[in-house]
Scaffold this active site. Sequence first.
Site, PDB file in Angstrom:
ATOM      1  N   CYS A 189     -10.772  87.218  16.035  1.00 22.39           N
ATOM      2  CA  CYS A 189      -9.760  86.192  15.770  1.00 22.39           C
ATOM      3  C   CYS A 189     -10.268  85.142  14.764  1.00 22.39           C
ATOM      4  O   CYS A 189     -10.315  85.448  13.581  1.00 22.39           O
ATOM      5  CB  CYS A 189      -9.267  85.583  17.067  1.00 22.39           C
ATOM      6  N   HIS A 196      -7.182  89.986  20.058  1.00 23.19           N
ATOM      7  CA  HIS A 196      -8.210  89.784  21.081  1.00 23.19           C
ATOM      8  C   HIS A 196      -8.457  91.073  21.853  1.00 23.19           C
ATOM      9  O   HIS A 196      -7.748  91.376  22.821  1.00 23.19           O
ATOM     10  CB  HIS A 196      -7.772  88.681  22.048  1.00 23.19           C
ATOM     11  N   GLY A 256      -8.186  75.889  15.571  1.00 24.30           N
ATOM     12  CA  GLY A 256      -8.052  75.171  14.314  1.00 24.30           C
ATOM     13  C   GLY A 256      -8.188  76.015  13.065  1.00 24.30           C
ATOM     14  O   GLY A 256      -8.203  77.237  13.078  1.00 24.30           O
ATOM     15  N   GLU A 273     -10.630  91.570  23.953  1.00 21.96           N
ATOM     16  CA  GLU A 273     -11.013  91.226  25.326  1.00 21.96           C
ATOM     17  C   GLU A 273      -9.794  90.884  26.183  1.00 21.96           C
ATOM     18  O   GLU A 273      -9.914  90.634  27.391  1.00 21.96           O
ATOM     19  CB  GLU A 273     -12.003  90.054  25.319  1.00 21.96           C
TER      20      GLU A 273
HETATM   21  N1  LIG Z   1      -7.680  82.598  18.828  1.00 23.70           N
HETATM   22  C1  LIG Z   1      -8.277  82.230  17.665  1.00 23.70           C
HETATM   23  O1  LIG Z   1      -9.465  82.482  17.442  1.00 23.70           O
HETATM   24  C2  LIG Z   1      -7.443  81.436  16.697  1.00 23.70           C
HETATM   25  C3  LIG Z   1      -8.018  81.415  15.306  1.00 23.70           C
HETATM   26  C4  LIG Z   1      -7.494  80.261  14.488  1.00 23.70           C
HETATM   27  N2  LIG Z   1      -7.777  78.968  15.101  1.00 23.70           N
HETATM   28  C5  LIG Z   1      -5.991  80.408  14.275  1.00 23.70           C
HETATM   29  O2  LIG Z   1      -5.216  79.672  14.870  1.00 23.70           O
HETATM   30  O3  LIG Z   1      -5.579  81.296  13.545  1.00 23.70           O
END
Ligand SMILES: NC(=O)CC[C@H](N)C(=O)O
Length: 383
Positions: free
Chosen positions: A278, A360, A252, A362
């Site tokens: 992220c 990411h 979100g 990870e």
């Molecule tokens: N993978 C995430 O942490 C997504 C971050 C955030 N919800 C977005 O869509 O940008």
Amino acid sequence: MNRNSIHTSTIVNDISPYYVEESEQSLSDRSFAERSPSGTLLLEDGSRFAGFSFGYEQATAGEVVFSTNMVGYPEAITDPSFTGEILVMTYPLIGNYGVPGPALWESNSIRVKGLVVSNYIDTPSHYSSIMTLKQWLHQEKIAALEIKDTRLLTQHIRQHGSMLGKIIFEDTIPFYDPNQENLVAQVSTSSVQVEGHGDYTIALIDCGAKRNIVRSLLDRHVRVVTVPWDWDLFSPTNHFDFDAILISNGPGNPQMVQQTIQTIRKALERKIPLFGICLGHQLLALAAGGTTYKLKFGHRSQNQPCVLNGTPRCYITTQNHGFAVDQLPQGFTPWFTNANDGSNEGMKHHELPFFSVQFHPEAAPGPMDTEWIFDYFLERIRC
Ligand SMILES: NC(=O)CC[C@H](N)C(=O)O
């Protein structure tokens, strides 16, 4: 089978599956042609895409996004970051290696609101598979459609931007915008979890953390204390000793996660080492005075190129985000930049141990090119 006998009945905004004329059908084609579309993906702009259901046949709604990852559908659909989203997978073969056990998932359940693929394979072959994707989707009551022309659907989303949509059967439901809600509150842990042993303790703020973040920390012999998204790490009643904070990924709109932003602000004031991944990157930016914005259709794949600023080095990264950091906060410099569209992919403070990445490190799924960032994180704690 005479290839000329195949033609596509593509009506504007209504992509129907291929039809094969009666005469030149082999047995398998006959079964394909006889299957009538049983579900529809309806987008908020009125576009309709007919498909064959292979999931749980109950209407579902969310934001329709696409991912181009070629492998890793079990990790992807269990990533809490996909909460509220109907995921279109552009790689045509989905289901072909079945479903591994939960130890290889990124959370304890499927998180997507719905799944759309081009070619669902119901005859998996893999030593780790414990069930078919179809069985899993039914077990977890997740709708899924096989829409042959995911290419056209994806081009539509690229052209017009990711948009709200719903998978409907006999029934229908209203459209639902997940970015108007605090989805993090729905996916975060409700209690404190303590795992691992080591010289350092990391407080992991769970905004919908992928499990491979914890695995990546435990592999480096630290103690990980996972706390809920709204846990005030600095209130006397919640106190425990920790050496650094990792703010996790999550679903979100980052603007919806104000309690976490407040906690990060307190950590900044106390100069506690901070690492965001992220959504964590976006929350750190907002906490420190930066801004975020929504991308047209996001970055969701395992081949996003990120240049390490100031070097000729480019890493291939796993990404799954619809928002991004626009203005960096004062005192921070860009750390990584997306080679495709120039968007910000990371930042670090010019002297204090505050840093974050939009991608990411990870992976899970995807390349491990940037796994070294976890080592960098622990080094910044030690010094
Ligand atoms: N993978 C995430 O942490 C997504 C971050 C955030 N919800 C977005 O869509 O940008």
